[in-house]
Design an enzyme around this catalytic site. Sequence first.
Site, mmCIF file in Angstrom:
data_model
loop_
_atom_site.group_PDB
_atom_site.id
_atom_site.type_symbol
_atom_site.label_atom_id
_atom_site.label_comp_id
_atom_site.label_asym_id
_atom_site.label_seq_id
_atom_site.Cartn_x
_atom_site.Cartn_y
_atom_site.Cartn_z
ATOM 1 C CE1 TYR A 1 -3.477 2.753 1.131
ATOM 2 C CE2 TYR A 1 -1.886 3.232 2.854
ATOM 3 C CZ TYR A 1 -3.018 3.577 2.143
ATOM 4 O OH TYR A 1 -3.681 4.738 2.444
ATOM 5 C CE1 TYR B 1 -5.612 -4.902 10.608
ATOM 6 C CE2 TYR B 1 -3.950 -5.173 12.313
ATOM 7 C CZ TYR B 1 -4.962 -4.430 11.734
ATOM 8 O OH TYR B 1 -5.323 -3.227 12.254
HETATM 9 C C1 UGA Z 1 -4.385 3.104 8.124
HETATM 10 C C2 UGA Z 1 -3.920 3.195 6.676
HETATM 11 O O1 UGA Z 1 -3.138 2.091 6.342
HETATM 12 C C3 UGA Z 1 -3.158 4.476 6.433
HETATM 13 O O2 UGA Z 1 -2.800 4.599 5.114
HETATM 14 C C4 UGA Z 1 -4.005 5.641 6.752
HETATM 15 O O3 UGA Z 1 -3.264 6.834 6.555
HETATM 16 C C5 UGA Z 1 -4.445 5.530 8.178
HETATM 17 O O4 UGA Z 1 -5.123 4.273 8.410
HETATM 18 C C6 UGA Z 1 -5.406 6.638 8.462
HETATM 19 O O5 UGA Z 1 -6.519 6.406 8.908
HETATM 20 O O6 UGA Z 1 -4.997 7.787 8.182
HETATM 21 P P1 UGA Z 1 -3.264 2.695 10.503
HETATM 22 O O7 UGA Z 1 -2.917 3.940 11.228
HETATM 23 O O8 UGA Z 1 -2.395 1.505 10.808
HETATM 24 O O9 UGA Z 1 -3.248 2.985 8.945
HETATM 25 O O10 UGA Z 1 -4.792 2.385 10.809
HETATM 26 P P2 UGA Z 1 -5.642 1.463 11.791
HETATM 27 O O11 UGA Z 1 -6.097 0.237 11.083
HETATM 28 O O12 UGA Z 1 -6.699 2.331 12.364
HETATM 29 O O13 UGA Z 1 -4.637 0.978 12.954
HETATM 30 C C7 UGA Z 1 -4.157 1.852 13.944
HETATM 31 C C8 UGA Z 1 -3.497 1.004 15.021
HETATM 32 O O14 UGA Z 1 -4.516 0.355 15.789
HETATM 33 C C9 UGA Z 1 -2.595 -0.101 14.509
HETATM 34 O O15 UGA Z 1 -1.489 -0.194 15.354
HETATM 35 C C10 UGA Z 1 -3.450 -1.370 14.614
HETATM 36 O O16 UGA Z 1 -2.682 -2.527 14.768
HETATM 37 C C11 UGA Z 1 -4.248 -1.047 15.862
HETATM 38 N N1 UGA Z 1 -5.577 -1.700 15.992
HETATM 39 C C12 UGA Z 1 -6.457 -1.713 14.953
HETATM 40 C C13 UGA Z 1 -5.937 -2.256 17.225
HETATM 41 O O17 UGA Z 1 -5.136 -2.286 18.184
HETATM 42 N N2 UGA Z 1 -7.200 -2.798 17.370
HETATM 43 C C14 UGA Z 1 -8.100 -2.810 16.369
HETATM 44 O O18 UGA Z 1 -9.236 -3.313 16.580
HETATM 45 C C15 UGA Z 1 -7.732 -2.257 15.117
#
Ligand code: UGA
Length: 339
Positions: A147, A289
């Site tokens: 991505y 995931y």
């Molecule tokens: C995602 C996209 O991949 C990015 O491109 C985008 O910029 C970003 O969202 C965004 O919303 O701007 P990420 O920040 O990893 O990236 O998004 P999430 O899936 O919301 O994860 C955030 C963190 O929470 C990660 O560390 C994930 O492992 C964690 N998480 C997620 C949890 O601990 N529990 C959950 O139920 C879901």
Amino acid sequence: MKLVIFGAGGFIGSNLVDHLIADRTHTVVGMDIADDKLEGIEGPNFTFVKGDVRKSDRLVEELVRDSDVVVDLVAYANPSIYVDTPLDVFELNFLQNLKIVDLCVAHGKRLFQYSTSEVYGKPAGDAYVEDASDLILGPISKQRWIYACSKQLLERIIHAHGLRGDLVHTIVRPFNFVGPRFDYLVPAGATGGPRVFAHFMSALLTGGPMYLVDGGEQHRAFTHIQDCNEAFTILLESPEAKNEIFNIGNPETDISIFDLAALMKDIYRELTGKEADNELRVISGEEFYGSGYEDMDRVAPDISKLSALGWEPKRDLRTTFRDAIAFHLDPKVRASISG
Ligand code: UGA
């Protein structure tokens, strides 16, 4: 100005349309495969065209040709998709977006490309600076990075067109925008799927567990979607924004995912009067995931470049999550965005 927004039916797109059509300065045409998030967003200066950019080359070209500004929001943006179907991510987020870039070049249109904070990749430490920070991705065996890699290559191609003088563009890198119409809700206990706000919100509504991936020690800085809309207006109107890259984020809202779960529970109690006694369940990234997942420890924006144009984020962390949670507590809203 006449703007065409590809991906107008998504979270960022629907909020941007709502914002742009409120003052009647601009005419907006939005295209997307679905319009459920656009329900109730209407005005004489907005037209919705239903269609899939992957199957509508001629229509996409007509829409580009008939516009002054092209806003490209078409993308998969949920990490679970990068892990499950990495080639779909490459095809949509790179190949299809590249076609839109080429059309902007061919028809001499200004392009607003929504990229991602994820292009910065893995380094955690100092805040990311648009024109100075390195972009560091993980190994090929961790397909999550397809991505960021697709988005990064697209940025490099757009930049090269700018250098050659055949494209006027602005690239924005969103940092965890949150607000009404975010992603979609999931059943209790579901893994993978949408981003963290939608998972925690679903848990609050169903009473299911809140999963803390790898303990929830990772940090993110969340940004209120209305601050992002305001940033777009400033970029649209600023000559200095041409052929530049901008972070859109809020450095003041940095929080660990562990603390975010507690914050969302607290706001839920404040808004509903009900205690949220969801179990906090630690899970590995691989279990949540699938294999090929890797994470970023901290995603922190430097926003001096955009601040120099007169923008600053106005909503704090609590307001940002309060507004998003309040939206999802409305049962009518919930029914329309589930699934
Ligand atoms: C995602 C996209 O991949 C990015 O491109 C985008 O910029 C970003 O969202 C965004 O919303 O701007 P990420 O920040 O990893 O990236 O998004 P999430 O899936 O919301 O994860 C955030 C963190 O929470 C990660 O560390 C994930 O492992 C964690 N998480 C997620 C949890 O601990 N529990 C959950 O139920 C879901």
